[in-house]
Design an enzyme around this catalytic site. Structure first.
Site: not given
Ligand code: UN1
Length: 489
Positions: A170, A245, A279, A378
């Protein structure tokens, strides 16, 4: 364009549809068939049925299918990257990187088809044998965000498949077009019906039904902290395995002896690449006082020069943010930051390109106080907060105080301080003389504190979520042998 759900090897239409919008142009990119609760039911049923034979398909053959997926992805890389940019806005060079991460993962996990290592160990009785091996977990529910619409799902989908699980995916309703196009690649590679199912839907209903469904044994989620917590609570009650995550508030630490030009280039990329919507994006720059004035100058000059626009245009360095809600949320954080006394060096405004799109000017804040909202929360947008410190110890202390713990980087030429930082920084990823983004798929990915719940994606570690250990003892002595009792005083 219309995209549909994929259940039991068939594309399924729906009476209701929803639209996906290109955030750079605000034009409707595609209409999407909306999955409902009956579709969840059929998908779980299809995945449960397919599990019976998929788990018995030899893992090296499952691996060969993944290699084929990797090959098709390579052929279609440009086509998929263009669709990805239109679906969620990131610039085309980064969209290619997003697809490349899935190609890397396909080959890496394809190779696991001939490993999936267990182990043997000596046993305490004569004429007895012991081994530990991995079993697939069953039907897996995968819920993913829009910011890495191919890379992040690939960290979950490939290890789930190689281990012999079947799945229901999803994806975010912000990126249904690229999700359906990715699913087509698995169909084209010849994955058996029911092994891989796709459900596209806005709102929380379909995701919640997957989380609650007794037929789904494992859940893998990347997204917001609020949703992640709710999933973990529900999964806890149902005794399911769940990997989360979630957010990050990543910092770049700069010591006085750092290479200034390198820091400026790397910070710009880590903070404003993907419009700050990773992230792993750097949103705090924790700088030692000696280098701070020159670094601010270098960063300001670079930030002001960034070109905003449609990510398909090769000159564009920063694309739009995902939607209007994100734009308002980012701006709200910026206003709170100003109220808290932080000083704007540049940016801090909603903007547009030719009157269209969800664009936010890359923003630099100076004088951000540790513990303030801007320092702690964030933002998930192109906003970087500069915090000045006196020492490495103070920098690490501020870094580790964050409620998140995903990625931290440090710039220094001093090997002793680099190693001290490697030891004392508490985040899942640590970079030396490199920004906070750019993790490679062969290493564990994830974070501590509020970022996750102890699991790691990617690398061989990914297999832990998608397999159950089975310990097997074979006694070939032909008589009763009691462990811990016979052979003992
Ligand atoms: C994300 O932002 O969830 O290390 C992943 C990084 C990428 C992946 C980011 N390879 O910034």
């Amino acid at each position: 364009m219309e995209f549909q759900n994929y259940i039991n090897g068939k594309w399924i239409s729906s009476k209701t549809t929803f639209a996906t919008v290109n955030p750079a142009t605000e034009e409707i990119l595609a209409q999407i068939a909306e999955a409902n609760l009956a579709d969840v039911e059929s998908a779980v049923q299809a995945a449960s049925e397919a599990f019976k034979s998929w788990r018995l398909t030899p893992a090296p053959l499952r691996g060969e299918l993944l290699f084929k997926v990797g090959d098709i992805l390579k052929t279609k890389k440009e086509e998929l990257a263009r669709l990805l940019t239109q679906d969620m806005g990131k610039v085309i060079t980064e969209a290619r990187g997003d697809i490349q991460e899935a190609i890397d993962m396909a080959y890496f996990m394809g190779g696991e088809g001939r490993r999936l290592l267990g182990y043997t160990a000596p046993v305490e009785m004569p004429n007895k044998f012991g081994m530990a091996m991995r079993d697939p977990s069953g039907v897996v529910g995968i819920i993913t965000p829009w910011n890495f619409p191919i890379a992040v799902p690939s960290w979950k989908i490939f290890p789930a498949l190689i281990a012999g699980n079947t799945l229901i995916w999803k994806p975010s309703p912000e990126t249904p077009a690229i999700s359906a196009a990715f699913t087509k690649v698995f169909e084209e590679a010849g994955l058996p019906a029911g092994v891989f199912n796709l459900l596209l839907a806005p709102g929380a209903e379909v995701g919640r039904a997957l989380v609650d469904h007794p037929g789904v044994r494992v859940l893998s989620f990347t997204g917001s902290t609020t949703t992640g917590r709710a999933i973990a609570e529900a999964a806890g009650r149902l005794n399911k395995k769940v990997s989360l995550e979630m957010g990050g508030k990543n910092a770049i630490i700069v010591l006085d002896d750092a290479d200034l030009e390198l820091v400026a280039d790397a910070t710009l990329w880590a903070a404003f690449g993907t419009t700050g919507q990773r992230c792993t994006a750097a949103s705090r720059l924790i700088v030692q006082k000696g280098i701070a004035p020159k670094l601010k100058e270098a960063l300001l000059a670079r930030t002001k020069k960034l070109t905003l626009g449609n990510g398909l245009d090769l000159n564009v360095e920063v694309g739009p943010v995902i939607n209007k809600i994100a734009l308002d949320r980012i701006h709200n954080y910026v206003q709170v930051g100003q109220k808290e006394g932080a000083r704007v060096l540049t940016g801090a405004e909603i903007t547009d390109v030719n009157g269209k799109g969800f664009f936010y000017a890359p923003t630099l804040f100076d004088g951000v106080r540790p513990g303030s909202t801007l320092e702690a929360e964030e933002v998930f947008g192109p906003v970087l907060s500069i915090i000045e410190v006196n020492s490495l110890e103070e920098a690490i202390e501020i870094n580790n105080r964050s409620k998140y713990g995903l990625s931290t980087s440090i710039f220094t030429q001093d090997v002793n301080r680099a190693f001290t930082a490697m030891r004392d920084i508490f985040t899942g990823l640590v970079y030396i003389n490199h920004g906070t983004t750019g993790a490679e798929i062969q290493f564990p990915f994830g974070g501590v504190r509020g970022t996750g719940n102890g699991h790691r994606e990617a690398g061989q570690t990914a297999l832990e979520l998608f397999t159950e250990w089975k310990s097997i003892y074979v006694d070939y002595s032909g008589k009763l042998q009691r462990a811990q009792i016979d052979n003992r005083e």
